[in-house]
Design a protein around this motif. Structure first.
Motif, PDB file in Angstrom:
ATOM      1  N   SER B  35       0.847  -1.197   0.000  1.00 35.62           N
ATOM      2  CA  SER B  35       0.000   0.000   0.000  1.00 35.62           C
ATOM      3  C   SER B  35       0.882   1.246   0.000  1.00 35.62           C
ATOM      4  CB  SER B  35      -0.884  -0.021   1.250  1.00 35.62           C
ATOM      5  OG  SER B  35      -1.676   1.137   1.321  1.00 35.62           O
ATOM      6  N   TYR B  36       0.415   2.290  -0.656  1.00 35.02           N
ATOM      7  CA  TYR B  36       1.177   3.543  -0.723  1.00 35.02           C
ATOM      8  C   TYR B  36       0.765   4.466   0.420  1.00 35.02           C
ATOM      9  CZ  TYR B  36       2.705   2.026  -5.270  1.00 35.02           C
ATOM     10  OH  TYR B  36       3.290   1.315  -6.277  1.00 35.02           O
ATOM     11  N   ASN B  37       1.712   5.321   0.831  1.00 36.64           N
ATOM     12  CA  ASN B  37       1.405   6.288   1.877  1.00 36.64           C
ATOM     13  C   ASN B  37       0.501   7.375   1.313  1.00 36.64           C
ATOM     14  OD1 ASN B  37       2.882   5.264   4.137  1.00 36.64           O
ATOM     15  ND2 ASN B  37       4.747   5.857   3.069  1.00 36.64           N
ATOM     16  N   ASP B  38      -0.701   7.447   1.850  1.00 32.99           N
ATOM     17  CA  ASP B  38      -1.654   8.450   1.378  1.00 32.99           C
ATOM     18  C   ASP B  38      -1.402   9.736   2.169  1.00 32.99           C
ATOM     19  OD1 ASP B  38      -3.699   9.663   0.088  1.00 32.99           O
ATOM     20  OD2 ASP B  38      -5.297   8.636   1.157  1.00 32.99           O
ATOM     21  N   ASP B  39      -0.214  10.301   1.966  1.00 34.17           N
ATOM     22  CA  ASP B  39       0.189  11.443   2.784  1.00 34.17           C
ATOM     23  C   ASP B  39       0.029  12.762   2.034  1.00 34.17           C
ATOM     24  OD1 ASP B  39       2.192  11.255   0.946  1.00 34.17           O
ATOM     25  OD2 ASP B  39       3.744  10.635   2.346  1.00 34.17           O
ATOM     26  N   GLU B  40       0.576  13.819   2.637  1.00 40.44           N
ATOM     27  CA  GLU B  40       0.442  15.168   2.062  1.00 40.44           C
ATOM     28  C   GLU B  40       1.052  15.233   0.664  1.00 40.44           C
ATOM     29  OE1 GLU B  40       1.829  14.515   4.947  1.00 40.44           O
ATOM     30  OE2 GLU B  40       0.894  15.687   6.532  1.00 40.44           O
ATOM     31  N   SER B  41       2.169  14.540   0.477  1.00 40.31           N
ATOM     32  CA  SER B  41       2.842  14.622  -0.823  1.00 40.31           C
ATOM     33  C   SER B  41       2.011  13.964  -1.919  1.00 40.31           C
ATOM     34  CB  SER B  41       4.223  13.939  -0.750  1.00 40.31           C
ATOM     35  OG  SER B  41       5.125  14.780  -0.114  1.00 40.31           O
ATOM     36  N   LEU B  42       1.441  12.804  -1.624  1.00 43.38           N
ATOM     37  CA  LEU B  42       0.621  12.130  -2.642  1.00 43.38           C
ATOM     38  C   LEU B  42      -0.612  12.980  -2.946  1.00 43.38           C
ATOM     39  CD1 LEU B  42       0.247   9.664  -4.439  1.00 43.38           C
ATOM     40  CD2 LEU B  42      -0.935   8.509  -2.573  1.00 43.38           C
ATOM     41  N   TRP B  43      -1.163  13.602  -1.919  1.00 42.90           N
ATOM     42  CA  TRP B  43      -2.330  14.460  -2.132  1.00 42.90           C
ATOM     43  C   TRP B  43      -1.944  15.671  -2.984  1.00 42.90           C
ATOM     44  CZ3 TRP B  43      -4.401  19.297  -1.491  1.00 42.90           C
ATOM     45  CH2 TRP B  43      -5.801  19.387  -1.571  1.00 42.90           C
ATOM     46  N   ALA B  44      -0.810  16.281  -2.629  1.00 42.22           N
ATOM     47  CA  ALA B  44      -0.362  17.472  -3.369  1.00 42.22           C
ATOM     48  C   ALA B  44      -0.066  17.110  -4.831  1.00 42.22           C
ATOM     49  CB  ALA B  44       0.877  18.058  -2.705  1.00 42.22           C
ATOM     50  N   HIS B  45       0.548  15.971  -5.019  1.00 36.01           N
ATOM     51  CA  HIS B  45       0.830  15.508  -6.391  1.00 36.01           C
ATOM     52  C   HIS B  45      -0.480  15.347  -7.170  1.00 36.01           C
ATOM     53  CE1 HIS B  45       2.399  13.183  -9.699  1.00 36.01           C
ATOM     54  NE2 HIS B  45       1.636  12.158  -9.378  1.00 36.01           N
ATOM     55  N   THR B  46      -1.488  14.802  -6.524  1.00 35.22           N
ATOM     56  CA  THR B  46      -2.788  14.621  -7.177  1.00 35.22           C
ATOM     57  C   THR B  46      -3.464  15.968  -7.411  1.00 35.22           C
ATOM     58  OG1 THR B  46      -2.928  12.593  -5.865  1.00 35.22           O
ATOM     59  CG2 THR B  46      -4.901  13.216  -7.072  1.00 35.22           C
TER      60      THR B  46
END
Lengths: 489, 350
Positions: B35-46
Motif C-alpha cells: 500500500s502507498y502512503n496516502d500522505d500530504e505529498s501524494l495528495w499534493a501531487h494529485t
C-alpha cells in the motif's frame, strides 16, 4: 532541502562524488557553492537573490572598510552593511509583527488605524545567514579579521549548505581558512561524519518527530485547558523535541561537513545537564550565545560598567536573543525569563561567597547557584534538576502559539486548573517519560565527555550495533519530510 | 579509514540490510498487501492534476467513501479519463471544495461526496481542520519535497515496509495492548489488513479483509466507538445555514468560471445507515443542501442499482461492488446532468 529527505541523500551522493574527483581545488569549491545554492533554492528559488545581495554587499563593504582609514567613512560602510542585513531581517521577519503592534498602539491611543495584513514569506535561514555575514563585516571593522580577497571563498563561507539554514552560526575564522587549501575527508573523518549524520537524523526523525512532536502539537494546539499530567507531558515532550530537533540538525550539519573534509563548530554540549542558566547557555546553541556575547553583550559594556549596567546588559542581550527566535512577544518573554534567571543567579552568587565560582570564558555571566548548598555530586544533581525544571517553564512561552495559551498551560501545570480533560494515551505518555529520563541520564553521564570520546573507547561491535539500531529505527520511523523547528527562525 | 570505525560501519550496514530483508520477507509472507502512503505529498501531487478536469474526468472531493466507492480504473475505462481523487479520509470535503472555488485556474467538474456526519461538521471541528492542514501543505510543497516524492515512488512500488500507517514504529506501538487512563479517548486502531491505497489514491479493502469476518467486525466496532452508529442529531440552525451557504458560494464561483458540481450520497448499510438517517434526516440535510445550492444530487437510495449493495463493515463498498457501482453511477450522472462523458456511457452499459 532538509537532511531528512531522499532528495538530500541523492544530492549528497552526487556532491561527494564530485568532491572526490580529480578536479582543481577551485573547481571543487565552485561545485560546493553551486550545490549550496541548489540546496537553498530547492525550498524557494527567488530567495536566492537575498542571499546574493547580502553576500555581494558584505564582501564589498568589508573591502571598503579595510582600505579606508577615515573613521567616519569606515563607520559609514559598516552602517551600510548593518542596515542592509538588519533591514532585510526586520522586513521579512518582523515586518508583520511591527505593523501589528503599531496598529494596536494607535488603537489604544484612540486613533483609528487599520493596516492591511502583510503577506510576507519568511526566507528560510535568514536569521542565521544574517548573523554569519554581520560577524564578518564587524570583525573586519574591528580589525579582528582581514577582508577575504577571494569572492568565491567568501560566498562559500556565507552559503556553505551544511550551516546555511539553521547553523551552527559560523565565524569567518571558523571556515574561511579551511577553504584556502584542498580539503578531502580522511577515511576516519568520513566514517565519523556518516555516523554523526546518522545520530543527527536519529535524534530528529525518530525521537523529535516520531516520538514527541505529536504529543506537544496536540496539547499546545488545544483551545481548552487539560489535566496537569497532560500539560507536563506536553512541556516535557517539547523540551525533548526542541533539543533533539535542533541538536539533531547541528549534528547532521557537522557530520555532513566532516564528510567533505570541513570542520564546523560544536553547537550543543548536553544542555539538560546544565547547573544554572549561565551553564545552560554554555551548552545550548553555543554559536548563538557566543555571537550574542561578542557582538551585543560586550559592545554594550558587558560586566565592566558597574553592577546595574551588567544586569541591564544581560537583560537586553537575552530579550533580543529571544526576539531573534521569532516575531512574537512570547519569544521576548522567553528571552526575558532567561535573562531574569541569569540575573538572579548572578545576584545569588555574589551573596553566596562560599560557593566556588567558575568563570565563563565568554564573560556573559558567572556560574552561580540557586540552591545554597555545598558543591558535590548530589548538590550538582539538584542544581541540574532545578535548572531543567526552570528551563521547562520557559519552554512553555517558546512553544505556545500565544500568551493566553502559555498562561493556560502554566495554570494547568501548577495545579491551578485541575479540571481539564485527560487527552494523552498511556503509550504517548510513556514515550515522553522514556525520552525525558533517557535524555536526563544521557546528559548527566555525558556532562564532561564528548560523543567522539565515548565511541572511541567503545568496542567496535558495540559501536556498530548501536549504529545499526539507529539506522533500523530511522528506516522504520519513516517520517522523512518533517521540517526542522529552527528553520522558522 | 580507522579500523574500528570501518568495522563498526560494516557491522551496522550488515545489521540494517539483514533486518530489512527479514522484515520485508516477514510482511510478504504474512500475505499483507502493498500500500502507498496516502500522505500530504501524494495528495499534493494529485492536486496538481486538477486543471484538466472535465465531466469525463472530474475532481472528486470527499471522505473515504468516495475513495473506496468510485473505482477510478472502471471510470477511466468508461470515459477515457481518470478522475482526480482528492478525497481525504475522515474529513469534511468543504475546505477542498472551497479551495477549488478559490483557484481561478480551475474550471472543471467536481463530484462532492456528501457523507452527512462529516460533511456537516462545523468550521473549527477536527474534520474541518484536518482537511485544511492538507490544503495548507499544498502551496508549501517545495521543489525539494517534490523531488523527494518522485524518488520515493519507485521505492514504495517495491518495499512493503515503507507503509507508514501500518508498519512504522509509531503504528506498531499503537497496536500494543497498553490500556490507557480512564477518561482518555483512544483513537481506534483498524485491523492491519483493512485497506490498501494505490498511487492514484484509490482505496480498497484487501482480499484478506474480505475473507476475514473477525476483521470486519473489528471495523464495525471502530465505527461504533467513533460514533458512526450514534443517532445524535447533527448541527442545525445558523451553523447549518452557514455551512450550506458556504457550499452554495463555492459552487457559484466554480460555475462562474464554467465548471460544474455534482453531489453524491454514497451507500452505507445496517447500523451506520440507520444512524445516519436518524441523525441527519434526509429532508433536513440532503434535500436542503441540494435545493439551496442548486446543484444536481444523486442519492444512492433513489436508485435501485445503487442501493443494492451491502457494505461488509457498514460504510464502504467492496472492490467488486465499487466497479459495478461506478458503472451505474456514471450512467446515472450522464442521464441526470446531460453531461457528456466522452466515450459514451451507453456503449459500455447496455
Amino acid at each position: 532541502m532538509v537532511f531528512n529527505s531522499y532528495t538530500f541523500v541523492l544530492f549528497f551522493v552526487v556532491l561527494l562524488a564530485l568532491h572526490n574527483m580529480p578536479f582543481s581545488w577551485t573547481a571543487k569549491k565552485r561545485n560546493l557553492l553551486v550545490a549550496s545554492y541548489i540546496f537553498y533554492a530547492l525550498w524557494n528559488p527567488p530567495f536566492i537573490l537575498l542571499l546574493w545581495l547580502s553576500t555581494v554587499v558584505d564582501f564589498y563593504m568589508a573591502k571598503l572598510i579595510s582600505v579606508t582609514e577615515e573613521k567616519k567613512r569606515r563607520r559609514m560602510w559598516l552602517a551600510v552593511s548593518l542596515v542592509l542585513n538588519l533591514g532585510m531581517l526586520s522586513y521579512f521577519k518582523y515586518g508583520g509583527f511591527l505593523l501589528e503592534n503599531f496598529t494596536m498602539l494607535m488603537n489604544s491611543m484612540g486613533i483609528a488605524f487599520q493596516a492591511a495584513k502583510p503577506d510576507i514569506i519568511l526566507p528560510v535561514g535568514i536569521s542565521f545567514y544574517t548573523f554569519v555575514t554581520l560577524s564578518y563585516t564587524i570583525d573586519v571593522y574591528q580589525r579582528k579579521f582581514k577582508p577575504e580577497s577571494s569572492f568565491l571563498d567568501f560566498a562559500l563561507f556565507v552559503t556553505y549548505f551544511p550551516h546555511l539554514v539553521a547553523g551552527p552560526i559560523v565565524r569567518p575564522e571558523d571556515l574561511i581558512p579551511q577553504f584556502k587549501e584542498p580539503k578531502k575527508a580522511t577515511g576516519q573523518q568520513f566514517s565519523w561524519g556518516v555516523f554523526l549524520l546518522t545520530l543527527g537524523l536519529f535524534l530528529k526523525v525518530v525521537i523529535a518527530d516520531g516520538w514527541l512532536a505529536d504529543t506537544s502539537d496536540l496539547i499546545f494546539g488545544l483551545p481548552f485547558p487539560v489535566n496537569p499530567l497532560d500539560a507536563w507531558s506536553a512541556v516535557l515532550a517539547f523540551s525533548g523535541q526542541i533539543f533533539c530537533d535542533f541538536s539533531g540538525y547541528s549534528t547532521c550539519a557537522i557530520g555532513v561537513s566532516l564528510c567533505l573534509g570541513f570542520k564546523l563548530p560544536e553547537n550543543f554540549r548536553y544542555p539538560y545537564a546544565a547547573a544554572g542558566f549561565s551553564d545552560f547557555w554554555r551548552r545550548w546553541h553555543i554559536t548563538l550565545s557566543t555571537w550574542l556575547r561578542d557582538y551585543l553583550y560586550i559592545p554594550l559594556g558587558g560586566n565592566r560598567s558597574g553592577r546595574f549596567r551588567t544586569y541591564m546588559n544581560l537583560m537586553i542581550t537575552m530579550l533580543l536573543g529571544g526576539l531573534w527566535h521569532g516575531a512574537s512577544w512570547n519569544f521576548v518573554i522567553w528571552g526575558g525569563l532567561h535573562g531574569l534567571f541569569l540575573c538572579v543567579e548572578r545576584l545569588l552568587q555574589r551573596k553566596s561567597r562560599s560557593v566556588p565560582q567558575v568563570v565563563n570564558a565568554g564573560g556573559i555571566v558567572l556560574q552561580a547557584t540557586v540552591i545554597p548548598v555545598r558543591p558535590g555530586k548530589m548538590a550538582l544533581l539538584l542544581r541540574v534538576l532545578l535548572t531543567f525544571f526552570l528551563v521547562n517553564v520557559t519552554w512553555v512561552f517558546f512553544r505556545s502559539p500565544d500568551f493566553g495559551t502559555a498562561i493556560k498551560m502554566l495554570l494547568c501545570m501548577f495545579g491551578v486548573i485541575t479540571q481539564g480533560p485527560k487527552m494523552l494515551t498511556t503509550p504517548d505518555m510513556l514515550k515522553v517519560a522514556i525520552v525525558t529520563v533517557g535524555l536526563l541520564v544521557c546528559h548527566w553521564q555525558m556532562r564532561e565527555r564528548t560523543v567522539h570520546g565515548l565511541f572511541e573507547k567503545m568496542p567496535w561491535w558495540l559501536f556498530g550495533t548501536l549504529w545499526g539500531i539507529m539506522l533500523i529505527l530511522l528506516a522504520l520511523t519513516q517520517k522523512s519530510t518533517g521540517s526542522f523547528i529552527y528553520f522558522q527562525f | 579509514m580507522k579500523k574500528t570505525n570501518f568495522q563498526a560501519a560494516c557491522l551496522a550496514g550488515t545489521l540494517v540490510i539483514l533486518f530489512l530483508i527479514g522484515w520485508e520477507s516477514y510482511l510478504r509472507n504474512r500475505g499483507f498487501t502493498l500500500s502507498y502512503n496516502d500522505d500530504e505529498s501524494l495528495w499534493a501531487h494529485t492536486r496538481q492534476q486538477i486543471y484538466d478536469a472535465t465531466p469525463a474526468g472530474p475532481v472528486i472531493v470527499g471522505t473515504s467513501r468516495a475513495k473506496f466507492d468510485i473505482d477510478l480504473q472502471t471510470w477511466e475505462g468508461i470515459t477515457g479519463q481518470s478522475p482526480v481523487q482528492l478525497g481525504i479520509v475522515g474529513t469534511t470535503p468543504r475546505p477542498v471544495l472551497q479551495d477549488l472555488a478559490d483557484d481561478p485556474a480551475f474550471k472543471g467538474t467536481v463530484i462532492v461526496d456528501v457523507m452527512e456526519p462529516l460533511f456537516f461538521q462545523p468550521d473549527g471541528s477536527f474534520a474541518e481542520t484536518s482537511a485544511k492542514k492538507r490544503l495548507d501543505y499544498y502551496p508549501k510543497w517545495s521543489l525539494s519535497q517534490q523531488a523527494g516524492f518522485f524518488i520515493n515512488q519507485p521505492l514504495e512500488n517495491h518495499l512493503m515496509f515503507l507503509d507508514e500507517e501500518r508498519y512504522s514504529v509509531n503504528a506498531l506501538i499503537k497496536r500494543l495492548p497498553i490500556a490507557s487512563r480512564p477518561g482518555v479517548f483512544v483513537f481506534p486502531v483498524f485491523p492491519m489488513e483493512f485497506e490498501y491505497v494505490q498511487p492514484n489514491r484509490q482505496t480498497s479493502f484487501t482480499e484478506n479483509f474480505l475473507k476475514d469476518t473477525t476483521a470486519q467486525r473489528e471495523v464495525r466496532d471502530v465505527w461504533t466507538r467513533m460514533g458512526l452508529t450514534s443517532a445524535k442529531r447533527g448541527v442545525s440552525g445558523d451553523t447549518l445555514a452557514h455551512i450550506i451557504r458556504s457550499v452554495a458560494q463555492a459552487v457559484g464561483k466554480i460555475r462562474a468560471r464554467g465548471g460544474e458540481v455534482l453531489l453524491v450520497r454514497f451507500p452505507s448499510s445496517d447500523a451506520v445507515w440507520n444512524a445516519e438517517q436518524q441523525a441527519y434526516p434526509r429532508a433536513l440535510y440532503w434535500e436542503r443542501l441540494v435545493k439551496e445550492t442548486g446543484v444536481a444530487g444523486i442519492h444512492f437510495a433513489d436508485y435501485p442499482e445503487l442501493s443494492r449493495y451491502k457494505c461488509p463493515e457498514w460504510s464502504h463498498l467492496t472492490p467488486a461492488d465499487a466497479r459495478a457501482f461506478t458503472k451505474d453511477l456514471a450512467r446515472i450522472i450522464e442521464t441526470k446532468t446531460k453531461w457528456s462523458l466522452q466515450n459514451a456511457v451507453s456503449h459500455h452499459n447496455p
